[in-house]
Write an enzyme that holds these catalytic residues in place. Structure first.
Site, mmCIF file in Angstrom:
data_model
loop_
_atom_site.group_PDB
_atom_site.id
_atom_site.type_symbol
_atom_site.label_atom_id
_atom_site.label_comp_id
_atom_site.label_asym_id
_atom_site.label_seq_id
_atom_site.Cartn_x
_atom_site.Cartn_y
_atom_site.Cartn_z
ATOM 1 N N HIS A 28 0.836 -1.208 0.000
ATOM 2 C CA HIS A 28 0.000 0.000 0.000
ATOM 3 C C HIS A 28 0.870 1.258 0.000
ATOM 4 O O HIS A 28 0.596 2.212 -0.720
ATOM 5 C CB HIS A 28 -0.877 0.041 1.257
ATOM 6 N N VAL A 167 4.623 -5.344 -4.542
ATOM 7 C CA VAL A 167 5.691 -5.368 -3.528
ATOM 8 C C VAL A 167 5.645 -6.725 -2.836
ATOM 9 O O VAL A 167 4.563 -7.212 -2.479
ATOM 10 C CB VAL A 167 5.516 -4.226 -2.516
#
Ligand code: AMP
Length: 275
Positions: A28, A167
């Site tokens: 995020h 990620v």
């Protein structure tokens, strides 16, 4: 939120939005950092959207930590944390939906009926509330990003969609709020997803073009390394249409969804031919 956003826009200021369901992690935050560069003002929404959960899913136990989220976002110099209450987003007699009927039908859409209807509806509402000039989504949810792009194109939302890379944890597992559900054994098996996808990527790099061979290898690699994983799908699809292919000719996505001890995990790689 909307009153404030309309004021910003009237003053000629650009606004970036990162929609999330909270319980923030580095995935995020990478979107937040990307969004920071793209507009004058940065809004992050944290809303566990009930309409994108299928009955029987983890809506009520979905991890939440609004205090920690707020602290992380303050550290990222986010201008507004938009943290609406459920009943402020959905009236009790809410009856209008935004439905994308093509890209949303396969992959996760086939296993989570109604999921993408919930996603497109809440994202459309967030766009109306926050009035963003740009919104950033993660490549981890590849189908979601494609569905949102299609919605924006088809309904002429005046917003640019940016997709940011996935990620990963050091062992390759895509970061996800749901990883918190995994016990150590399942967490260790979860590595299998990315490893299997990397095998497929290397096969493509080496010239394999037969989708059945790629799909079989993808499934086998998951089964070998994650014996407890129940594979929902492991597919080789056209990266634009999201339809399964027989032969790889252009940009291609390998996408997987598994259930690991009740936790649903997804991942993908997108491969593009060189030159
Ligand atoms: P979620 O809170 O899971 O709904 O995710 C909110 C946004 O963060 C979506 O655009 C996701 O694609 C993105 N996201 C979630 N996990 C990752 C990750 N590991 N890397 C990059 N983006 C992510």
């Amino acid at each position: 939120m909307q009153r404030e956003a309309l004021r910003w826009r009237a003053a000629g200021r650009s606004v970036a939005l990162v929609p999330t369901m909270g319980y923030l992690h580095e995935g995020h935050l990478s979107l937040v950092r990307r969004a920071r560069e793209l507009a004058d003002l940065l809004v992050v929404s944290v809303f566990v959207n009930p309409t994108q959960f299928v009955p029987g899913e983890d809506l009520e136990r979905y991890p939440r930590d609004a205090r920690r989220d707020a602290r992380l976002l303050r550290d990222e110099r986010v201008d507004v944390l938009f943290l609406p209450e459920r009943d402020r987003i959905y009236a009790t007699d809410h009856s209008t939906w935004v439905v994308e009927e093509d890209l949303a039908s396969g992959l996760c859409g086939a296993f989570r009926p109604g999921h993408f209807r919930g996603v497109t509806t809440v994202v459309a509402k967030l766009f109306n509330l926050v009035q963003p000039t740009v919104a950033v989504f993660g490549a981890k949810d590849y189908q979601q990003a494609m569905v949102i792009r299609r919605m924006v194109r088809d309904l002429d939302f005046p917003v640019r969609i940016v997709t940011a890379p996935t990620v990963r944890e050091p062992d390759g597992l895509a970061m996800s709020s749901r990883n918190a559900y995994l016990d150590p054994d399942l967490r260790s098996e979860a590595r299998a997803l990315n490893r299997a996808l990397q095998i497929v990527r290397r096969m493509l790099d080496a010239g394999e073009r037969n989708a059945d061979a790629l799909r079989d290898r993808l499934r086998a690699a998951i089964r070998d390394e994650a014996p407890d994983a129940e594979i929902e799908y492991a597919e080789i699809v056209d990266a634009e249409t999201l339809r399964p292919v027989r032969q790889v000719v252009g940009p291609t996505a390998a996408a997987v969804a598994v259930r690991l001890g009740g936790t649903r995990l997804i991942d993908n790689v997108v491969w593009r031919p060189r030159g």
